[in-house]
Design an enzyme around this catalytic site. Structure first.
Site, PDB file in Angstrom:
ATOM      1  N   ASN A   1      74.998 -74.342  -0.497  1.00 25.99           N
ATOM      2  CA  ASN A   1      75.286 -74.909  -1.818  1.00 25.99           C
ATOM      3  C   ASN A   1      76.468 -75.870  -1.752  1.00 25.99           C
ATOM      4  O   ASN A   1      76.499 -76.880  -2.457  1.00 25.99           O
ATOM      5  CB  ASN A   1      75.556 -73.801  -2.840  1.00 25.99           C
TER       6      ASN A   1
ATOM      7  N   ILE B   1      86.448 -61.931  -8.804  1.00 25.58           N
ATOM      8  CA  ILE B   1      87.654 -62.635  -9.239  1.00 25.58           C
ATOM      9  C   ILE B   1      88.471 -61.714 -10.146  1.00 25.58           C
ATOM     10  O   ILE B   1      87.943 -61.145 -11.102  1.00 25.58           O
ATOM     11  CB  ILE B   1      87.294 -63.933  -9.994  1.00 25.58           C
TER      12      ILE B   1
ATOM     13  N   HIS C   1      74.085 -67.702  -9.225  1.00 25.12           N
ATOM     14  CA  HIS C   1      73.600 -66.387  -8.793  1.00 25.12           C
ATOM     15  C   HIS C   1      72.086 -66.413  -8.667  1.00 25.12           C
ATOM     16  O   HIS C   1      71.390 -66.898  -9.570  1.00 25.12           O
ATOM     17  CB  HIS C   1      74.020 -65.314  -9.808  1.00 25.12           C
TER      18      HIS C   1
END
EC number: 2.1.2.2
Length: 197
Positions: A13, A92, A108
């Site tokens: 990605n 996170i 996702h």
């Protein structure tokens, strides 16, 4: 607009975003890579493209808060506007989330809220669903629970192997991530101009 990409693995990605930037399909600069795995292939990709990178592991810090405080400092030094997660396999925490709330975006490989977590493609495949897909969403305190920005369905064919299903999902990821990010960037710039006038 300066982007920091957070990644832990191969970096497909990351490469898709870089290619979009080169083709002027992403009106932002990928200014920084943050990685937590020193042997990750994504680091090699960043080096090849002369993109600065930092490889930091939480285990080298006394706490997660200390780790994320260091990340915030790096991001501020590089004047990062938006954090883009691309296969970053860490949750996170609040130390990073608070100063960048609504400025951390994740992709996702499932249609959330179905199949959260790191084994989502295999989970969907073995659940015998007829479709899964890709979700782009903002990050919050949970695991893949933040506000959804965009979803695209990927059909699971009756004769699909897990590898074929996974490959098709990743292809959709690479196609839509730059497009959706560009829309977010353009809308953000429009909102800024509107608020100034």
């Amino acid at each position: 607009m300066k982007l920091a990409v957070f990644a832990s693995g191969f970096g497909s990605n990351f490469s898709a975003l870089l290619e979009a930037e080169k083709q002027k399909k992403l009106s932002a600069e990928i200014a920084l890579l943050i990685c937590d795995q020193p042997k990750a292939k994504v680091i090699e990709r960043a080096v090849n493209e002369s993109i600065p990178y930092y490889c930091l592991s939480p285990k080298d810090f006394p706490s997660k808060a200390h780790f994320e405080k260091q990340l915030v400092q790096i991001l501020e030094e590089h004047e990062i506007d938006l954090i883009v997660l691309a296969g970053y396999m860490r949750l996170i925490g609040s130390t990073l989330l608070e100063p960048y709330r609504n400025r951390i975006i994740n992709i996702h490989p499932s249609l959330l809220p179905a199949f959260p977590g790191r084994t989502s493609i295999a989970d969907a495949y073995y659940a015998n669903v007829t479709e899964s897909g890709v979700t782009i969403h903002y990050i919050d305190e949970g695991i893949d629970t933040g506000p959804i920005i965009y979803q695209e369905v990927v059909a699971k064919k009756p004769d699909d192997t897990l590898e074929a299903f996974e490959s098709r999902i990743h292809s959709v990821e690479h196609a839509i991530y730059p497009t959706v990010l560009e829309k977010i960037i353009q809308e953000g710039e429009t909102n800024e101009k509107t608020s100034v006038n």
